[in-house]
Motif scaffolding. Structure first.
Motif, PDB file in Angstrom:
ATOM      1  N   GLU A   1       0.851  -1.189   0.000  1.00  0.00           N
ATOM      2  CA  GLU A   1       0.000   0.000   0.000  1.00  0.00           C
ATOM      3  C   GLU A   1       0.886   1.237   0.000  1.00  0.00           C
ATOM      4  O   GLU A   1       1.758   1.384   0.849  1.00  0.00           O
ATOM      5  CB  GLU A   1      -0.924  -0.003   1.221  1.00  0.00           C
ATOM      6  N   MET A   2       0.665   2.127  -0.966  1.00  0.00           N
ATOM      7  CA  MET A   2       1.502   3.316  -1.093  1.00  0.00           C
ATOM      8  C   MET A   2       0.644   4.532  -1.399  1.00  0.00           C
ATOM      9  O   MET A   2      -0.415   4.415  -2.007  1.00  0.00           O
ATOM     10  CB  MET A   2       2.546   3.119  -2.209  1.00  0.00           C
ATOM     11  N   ARG A   3       1.147   5.697  -0.986  1.00  0.00           N
ATOM     12  CA  ARG A   3       0.499   6.973  -1.294  1.00  0.00           C
ATOM     13  C   ARG A   3       1.437   7.890  -2.062  1.00  0.00           C
ATOM     14  O   ARG A   3       1.201   9.089  -2.176  1.00  0.00           O
ATOM     15  CB  ARG A   3       0.013   7.650  -0.013  1.00  0.00           C
ATOM     16  N   SER A   4       2.523   7.325  -2.562  1.00  0.00           N
ATOM     17  CA  SER A   4       3.479   8.071  -3.374  1.00  0.00           C
ATOM     18  C   SER A   4       4.104   7.108  -4.369  1.00  0.00           C
ATOM     19  O   SER A   4       3.844   5.901  -4.323  1.00  0.00           O
ATOM     20  CB  SER A   4       4.557   8.712  -2.498  1.00  0.00           C
ATOM     21  N   LYS A   5       4.934   7.616  -5.248  1.00  0.00           N
ATOM     22  CA  LYS A   5       5.487   6.776  -6.307  1.00  0.00           C
ATOM     23  C   LYS A   5       6.656   5.915  -5.848  1.00  0.00           C
ATOM     24  O   LYS A   5       7.084   5.023  -6.583  1.00  0.00           O
ATOM     25  CB  LYS A   5       5.894   7.647  -7.497  1.00  0.00           C
ATOM     26  N   GLU A   6       7.171   6.179  -4.660  1.00  0.00           N
ATOM     27  CA  GLU A   6       8.245   5.325  -4.162  1.00  0.00           C
ATOM     28  C   GLU A   6       8.261   5.324  -2.636  1.00  0.00           C
ATOM     29  O   GLU A   6       7.797   6.260  -1.988  1.00  0.00           O
ATOM     30  CB  GLU A   6       9.605   5.756  -4.695  1.00  0.00           C
ATOM     31  N   GLU A   7       8.768   4.224  -2.088  1.00  0.00           N
ATOM     32  CA  GLU A   7       9.032   4.153  -0.662  1.00  0.00           C
ATOM     33  C   GLU A   7      10.371   3.476  -0.462  1.00  0.00           C
ATOM     34  O   GLU A   7      10.797   2.652  -1.277  1.00  0.00           O
ATOM     35  CB  GLU A   7       7.912   3.429   0.088  1.00  0.00           C
ATOM     36  N   THR A   8      11.057   3.831   0.615  1.00  0.00           N
ATOM     37  CA  THR A   8      12.417   3.351   0.835  1.00  0.00           C
ATOM     38  C   THR A   8      12.544   2.710   2.215  1.00  0.00           C
ATOM     39  O   THR A   8      11.794   3.029   3.139  1.00  0.00           O
ATOM     40  CB  THR A   8      13.434   4.500   0.723  1.00  0.00           C
ATOM     41  N   PHE A   9      13.527   1.825   2.318  1.00  0.00           N
ATOM     42  CA  PHE A   9      13.814   1.194   3.601  1.00  0.00           C
ATOM     43  C   PHE A   9      15.324   0.966   3.689  1.00  0.00           C
ATOM     44  O   PHE A   9      15.923   0.370   2.790  1.00  0.00           O
ATOM     45  CB  PHE A   9      13.065  -0.134   3.739  1.00  0.00           C
ATOM     46  N   VAL A  10      15.918   1.450   4.758  1.00  0.00           N
ATOM     47  CA  VAL A  10      17.356   1.314   4.986  1.00  0.00           C
ATOM     48  C   VAL A  10      17.604   0.152   5.940  1.00  0.00           C
ATOM     49  O   VAL A  10      16.919   0.029   6.962  1.00  0.00           O
ATOM     50  CB  VAL A  10      17.943   2.622   5.558  1.00  0.00           C
ATOM     51  N   PHE A  11      18.581  -0.681   5.622  1.00  0.00           N
ATOM     52  CA  PHE A  11      18.863  -1.849   6.463  1.00  0.00           C
ATOM     53  C   PHE A  11      20.326  -2.220   6.325  1.00  0.00           C
ATOM     54  O   PHE A  11      21.029  -1.775   5.425  1.00  0.00           O
ATOM     55  CB  PHE A  11      17.976  -3.032   6.059  1.00  0.00           C
ATOM     56  N   GLY A  12      20.770  -3.039   7.245  1.00  0.00           N
ATOM     57  CA  GLY A  12      22.145  -3.510   7.215  1.00  0.00           C
ATOM     58  C   GLY A  12      22.222  -4.986   6.918  1.00  0.00           C
ATOM     59  O   GLY A  12      21.304  -5.751   7.199  1.00  0.00           O
ATOM     60  N   LEU A  13      23.334  -5.397   6.315  1.00  0.00           N
ATOM     61  CA  LEU A  13      23.652  -6.808   6.115  1.00  0.00           C
ATOM     62  C   LEU A  13      24.955  -7.114   6.836  1.00  0.00           C
ATOM     63  O   LEU A  13      25.909  -6.350   6.716  1.00  0.00           O
ATOM     64  CB  LEU A  13      23.790  -7.130   4.616  1.00  0.00           C
ATOM     65  N   PRO A  14      25.038  -8.208   7.600  1.00  0.00           N
ATOM     66  CA  PRO A  14      23.960  -9.168   7.820  1.00  0.00           C
ATOM     67  C   PRO A  14      22.808  -8.550   8.598  1.00  0.00           C
ATOM     68  O   PRO A  14      23.017  -7.710   9.476  1.00  0.00           O
ATOM     69  CB  PRO A  14      24.631 -10.286   8.613  1.00  0.00           C
ATOM     70  N   TYR A  15      21.595  -8.982   8.262  1.00  0.00           N
ATOM     71  CA  TYR A  15      20.409  -8.395   8.870  1.00  0.00           C
ATOM     72  C   TYR A  15      20.187  -8.950  10.266  1.00  0.00           C
ATOM     73  O   TYR A  15      20.228 -10.162  10.475  1.00  0.00           O
ATOM     74  CB  TYR A  15      19.182  -8.659   8.000  1.00  0.00           C
TER      75      TYR A  15
END
Length: 271
Positions: free
Chosen positions: A116-130
């Motif tokens: 579900e989105m209300r804009s053309k993009e969404e982002t998520f920052v994460f580290g590896l190893p998670y």
């Protein structure tokens, strides 16, 4: 329980062993609007030339992908990354033109879920190893802020073997773990019962274990679902699920079912 990482303040520089990532998508009717990319480090939407894109989606032709599922796999070195999911029309893949969703996971650990989105993009920052964190419910709705699954069943005021009994659900997902979900109701079925726990969607080809001590004596109803109506076996791998109470096997499913599999049981077992 599975939760998100926040943007790391520091992380090892990239290098070392290759760590697996999976992107799974259930498309809505307009798959051609859907895309994604993985950026090493920070994402610069206003300065695209600064983005270090290390992985990105193909074009999802509607004639092939509309209202279907797809997964992509690749491995990366340790470090931090930004996952960018895009929808050309800005209304996401759920729920105007179908109930689409996406799952980003690493070695079975679900990093983020969306659709579900209300804009053309969404982002998520994460580290590896998670690294998985505990579920968090900041708004008090009883659900994990990030994954929207119910908070873990609370038996902190119960004593196992006295007023609660062990319930253990083990699921081995097939090649489309994002299609697998489950619900547990207190009562004889979902129509008359109360939803007390749920899980999924998941990563693919991974074993998930859920352990609770459920109030007893009571009746329960478990539903295991497959979005594509082909069960966990055998068209896309040999998945299965099993339900235990202590050493007692309640269900030993070979994964061969359609859209849903239903089990009704009472705790303690055999009483």
């Amino acid at each position: 329980a599975m939760t998100a990482t926040s943007a790391p303040t520091s992380f090892p520089t990239r290098g070392g062993p290759c760590i697996a990532l999976e992107v799974g998508i259930i498309f809505d009717e307009y798959s051609g609007e859907t895309g994604w990319m993985l950026v090493a480090g920070n994402y610069y939407p206003e300065n695209p030339e600064k983005n270090d894109i290390v992985w990105e989606s193909r074009y999802y032709d509607p004639s092939e992908y509309s209202k279907r599922a797809d997964t992509a796999h690749k491995c990366f070195s340790q470090g931090y990354y930004t996952f960018v999911f895009t929808d050309g029309n800005g209304d996401g893949i759920c729920c105007n033109h179908g109930k689409g969703s996406y799952v980003l996971s690493s070695q079975g650990k679900v990093i983020t879920i969306g659709g579900e989105m209300r804009s053309k993009e969404e982002t998520f920052v994460f580290g590896l190893p998670y690294v998985e964190l505990k579920p968090v419910d900041t708004n008090g709705n009883g659900r994990d802020d990030r994954l929207e699954s119910m908070m873990p069943y609370d038996s902190s005021n119960m004593i196992e073997g006295v007023d609660c009994e062990n319930f253990r659900l083990v699921i081995l997902t097939d090649e489309y773990g994002l299609e697998t979900t489950w619900e547990l109701f207190e009562g004889s079925d979902k129509a008359s019962g109360t939803l007390i726990a749920n899980g999924g969607p998941y990563g693919s080809r991974y074993t998930y274990v859920v352990n609770y001590c459920l109030a007893s004596p009571k009746e329960y109803a478990l539903y295991v679902y497959d979005w594509d109506r082909r069960g966990l076996c055998c068209e896309s791998g040999r998945g299965w699920y099993r339900v235990f109470s202590g050493d007692i096997v309640i269900v030993d499913s070979d994964g061969q079912f359609g859209e849903a599999d239903f089990t009704q049981f009472t705790l303690p077992v055999g009483v």
